[in-house]
Design a protein around this motif. Structure first.
Motif, PDB file in Angstrom:
ATOM      1  N   SER A 116       0.803  -1.222   0.000  1.00  0.00           N
ATOM      2  CA  SER A 116       0.000   0.000   0.000  1.00  0.00           C
ATOM      3  C   SER A 116       0.838   1.275   0.000  1.00  0.00           C
ATOM      4  N   ASP A 117       2.120   1.179   0.309  1.00  0.00           N
ATOM      5  CA  ASP A 117       2.992   2.354   0.279  1.00  0.00           C
ATOM      6  C   ASP A 117       3.873   2.389  -0.971  1.00  0.00           C
ATOM      7  N   LYS A 118       3.586   1.531  -1.941  1.00  0.00           N
ATOM      8  CA  LYS A 118       4.464   1.368  -3.094  1.00  0.00           C
ATOM      9  C   LYS A 118       4.718   2.672  -3.853  1.00  0.00           C
ATOM     10  N   TYR A 119       3.685   3.447  -4.112  1.00  0.00           N
ATOM     11  CA  TYR A 119       3.849   4.675  -4.889  1.00  0.00           C
ATOM     12  C   TYR A 119       3.679   5.932  -4.039  1.00  0.00           C
ATOM     13  N   CYS A 120       3.741   5.773  -2.734  1.00  0.00           N
ATOM     14  CA  CYS A 120       3.572   6.912  -1.832  1.00  0.00           C
ATOM     15  C   CYS A 120       4.922   7.516  -1.501  1.00  0.00           C
ATOM     16  N   HIS A 121       4.974   8.832  -1.492  1.00  0.00           N
ATOM     17  CA  HIS A 121       6.234   9.499  -1.163  1.00  0.00           C
ATOM     18  C   HIS A 121       6.209  10.059   0.249  1.00  0.00           C
ATOM     19  N   LYS A 122       5.179  10.845   0.567  1.00  0.00           N
ATOM     20  CA  LYS A 122       5.114  11.452   1.894  1.00  0.00           C
ATOM     21  C   LYS A 122       3.988  10.893   2.740  1.00  0.00           C
ATOM     22  N   TYR A 123       2.822  10.783   2.179  1.00  0.00           N
ATOM     23  CA  TYR A 123       1.629  10.369   2.937  1.00  0.00           C
ATOM     24  C   TYR A 123       1.479   8.855   2.853  1.00  0.00           C
ATOM     25  N   LYS A 124       1.821   8.184   3.927  1.00  0.00           N
ATOM     26  CA  LYS A 124       1.865   6.728   3.957  1.00  0.00           C
ATOM     27  C   LYS A 124       0.584   6.137   4.536  1.00  0.00           C
ATOM     28  N   THR A 125       0.469   4.832   4.468  1.00  0.00           N
ATOM     29  CA  THR A 125      -0.693   4.115   4.988  1.00  0.00           C
ATOM     30  C   THR A 125      -0.863   4.371   6.476  1.00  0.00           C
ATOM     31  N   TYR A 126       0.220   4.397   7.222  1.00  0.00           N
ATOM     32  CA  TYR A 126       0.147   4.641   8.662  1.00  0.00           C
ATOM     33  C   TYR A 126      -0.449   6.019   8.938  1.00  0.00           C
ATOM     34  N   ASP A 127      -0.061   7.015   8.142  1.00  0.00           N
ATOM     35  CA  ASP A 127      -0.603   8.362   8.308  1.00  0.00           C
ATOM     36  C   ASP A 127      -2.113   8.370   8.076  1.00  0.00           C
ATOM     37  N   GLN A 128      -2.555   7.631   7.075  1.00  0.00           N
ATOM     38  CA  GLN A 128      -3.990   7.538   6.780  1.00  0.00           C
ATOM     39  C   GLN A 128      -4.727   6.860   7.937  1.00  0.00           C
ATOM     40  N   LEU A 129      -4.144   5.807   8.486  1.00  0.00           N
ATOM     41  CA  LEU A 129      -4.747   5.112   9.619  1.00  0.00           C
ATOM     42  C   LEU A 129      -4.913   6.059  10.806  1.00  0.00           C
ATOM     43  N   VAL A 130      -3.861   6.794  11.132  1.00  0.00           N
ATOM     44  CA  VAL A 130      -3.912   7.727  12.258  1.00  0.00           C
ATOM     45  C   VAL A 130      -4.965   8.801  12.012  1.00  0.00           C
ATOM     46  N   ALA A 131      -4.995   9.354  10.811  1.00  0.00           N
ATOM     47  CA  ALA A 131      -5.961  10.410  10.490  1.00  0.00           C
ATOM     48  C   ALA A 131      -7.393   9.902  10.599  1.00  0.00           C
ATOM     49  N   LEU A 132      -7.654   8.713  10.071  1.00  0.00           N
ATOM     50  CA  LEU A 132      -9.017   8.181  10.124  1.00  0.00           C
ATOM     51  C   LEU A 132      -9.420   7.762  11.532  1.00  0.00           C
ATOM     52  N   LEU A 133      -8.479   7.255  12.313  1.00  0.00           N
ATOM     53  CA  LEU A 133      -8.782   6.961  13.720  1.00  0.00           C
ATOM     54  C   LEU A 133      -9.113   8.248  14.476  1.00  0.00           C
ATOM     55  N   PHE A 134      -8.343   9.283  14.219  1.00  0.00           N
ATOM     56  CA  PHE A 134      -8.620  10.573  14.837  1.00  0.00           C
ATOM     57  C   PHE A 134     -10.027  11.040  14.457  1.00  0.00           C
ATOM     58  N   GLY A 135     -10.348  10.952  13.184  1.00  0.00           N
ATOM     59  CA  GLY A 135     -11.665  11.379  12.722  1.00  0.00           C
ATOM     60  C   GLY A 135     -12.791  10.597  13.358  1.00  0.00           C
ATOM     61  N   GLN A 136     -12.606   9.307  13.504  1.00  0.00           N
ATOM     62  CA  GLN A 136     -13.631   8.460  14.108  1.00  0.00           C
ATOM     63  C   GLN A 136     -13.792   8.772  15.596  1.00  0.00           C
ATOM     64  N   LEU A 137     -12.687   8.873  16.303  1.00  0.00           N
ATOM     65  CA  LEU A 137     -12.746   9.107  17.747  1.00  0.00           C
ATOM     66  C   LEU A 137     -13.232  10.509  18.099  1.00  0.00           C
ATOM     67  N   CYS A 138     -12.990  11.470  17.215  1.00  0.00           N
ATOM     68  CA  CYS A 138     -13.441  12.846  17.458  1.00  0.00           C
ATOM     69  C   CYS A 138     -14.791  13.138  16.798  1.00  0.00           C
ATOM     70  N   LYS A 139     -15.378  12.130  16.183  1.00  0.00           N
ATOM     71  CA  LYS A 139     -16.677  12.268  15.515  1.00  0.00           C
ATOM     72  C   LYS A 139     -16.651  13.363  14.451  1.00  0.00           C
ATOM     73  N   CYS A 140     -15.582  13.387  13.669  1.00  0.00           N
ATOM     74  CA  CYS A 140     -15.475  14.353  12.577  1.00  0.00           C
ATOM     75  C   CYS A 140     -16.394  13.925  11.443  1.00  0.00           C
ATOM     76  N   SER A 141     -17.031  14.882  10.809  1.00  0.00           N
ATOM     77  CA  SER A 141     -17.960  14.536   9.729  1.00  0.00           C
ATOM     78  C   SER A 141     -17.379  14.771   8.340  1.00  0.00           C
ATOM     79  N   THR A 142     -16.262  15.487   8.248  1.00  0.00           N
ATOM     80  CA  THR A 142     -15.634  15.720   6.946  1.00  0.00           C
ATOM     81  C   THR A 142     -14.121  15.546   7.060  1.00  0.00           C
ATOM     82  N   LEU A 143     -13.487  15.379   5.911  1.00  0.00           N
ATOM     83  CA  LEU A 143     -12.029  15.283   5.888  1.00  0.00           C
ATOM     84  C   LEU A 143     -11.396  16.608   6.320  1.00  0.00           C
ATOM     85  N   GLU A 144     -12.065  17.704   6.026  1.00  0.00           N
ATOM     86  CA  GLU A 144     -11.549  19.001   6.462  1.00  0.00           C
ATOM     87  C   GLU A 144     -11.533  19.099   7.987  1.00  0.00           C
TER      88      GLU A 144
END
Length: 100
Positions: A36-64
């Motif tokens: 999943s990180d094959k063509y990624c330069h800066k934003y890796k799978t781990y970063d996406q996991l952390v961001a989405l966990l944050f969004g879920q735990l904080c009840k965020c409704s948008t990516l913004e």
């Protein structure tokens, strides 16, 4: 209870303690297996996991909401193990790649 707050027994925010419950070797094994990180330069799978966990735990409704929430301070960004707060377009691209 705030995910940003540090408790007296640990110098980590609560969200970091939750993320630490996921064994890193499991994440690494999945990343290597599915490349999943094959063509990624800066934003890796781990970063996406952390961001989405944050969004879920904080009840965020948008990516913004996630992007702004993570970017509240440089200290919080580094506490999460990220280099920078992800842009909403970058998270959107990550979501599209992971679903394809």
């Amino acid at each position: 209870m705030s995910l940003f707050r540090r408790n007296k027994n640990s110098n980590k925010p609560v969200i970091r303690q939750v993320i630490d419950l996921i064994p890193r070797f499991i994440i690494t094994k999945a990343i290597n297996r599915y490349q999943s990180d094959k063509y990624c330069h800066k934003y890796k799978t781990y970063d996406q996991l952390v961001a989405l966990l944050f969004g879920q735990l904080c009840k965020c409704s948008t990516l913004e909401d996630i992007s702004v929430g993570i970017g509240v301070s440089e200290t919080f960004i580094s506490d999460l193990g990220l280099e920078q707060s992800p842009a909403k377009s970058t998270m959107s691209d990550g979501n599209n790649l992971s679903s394809g």
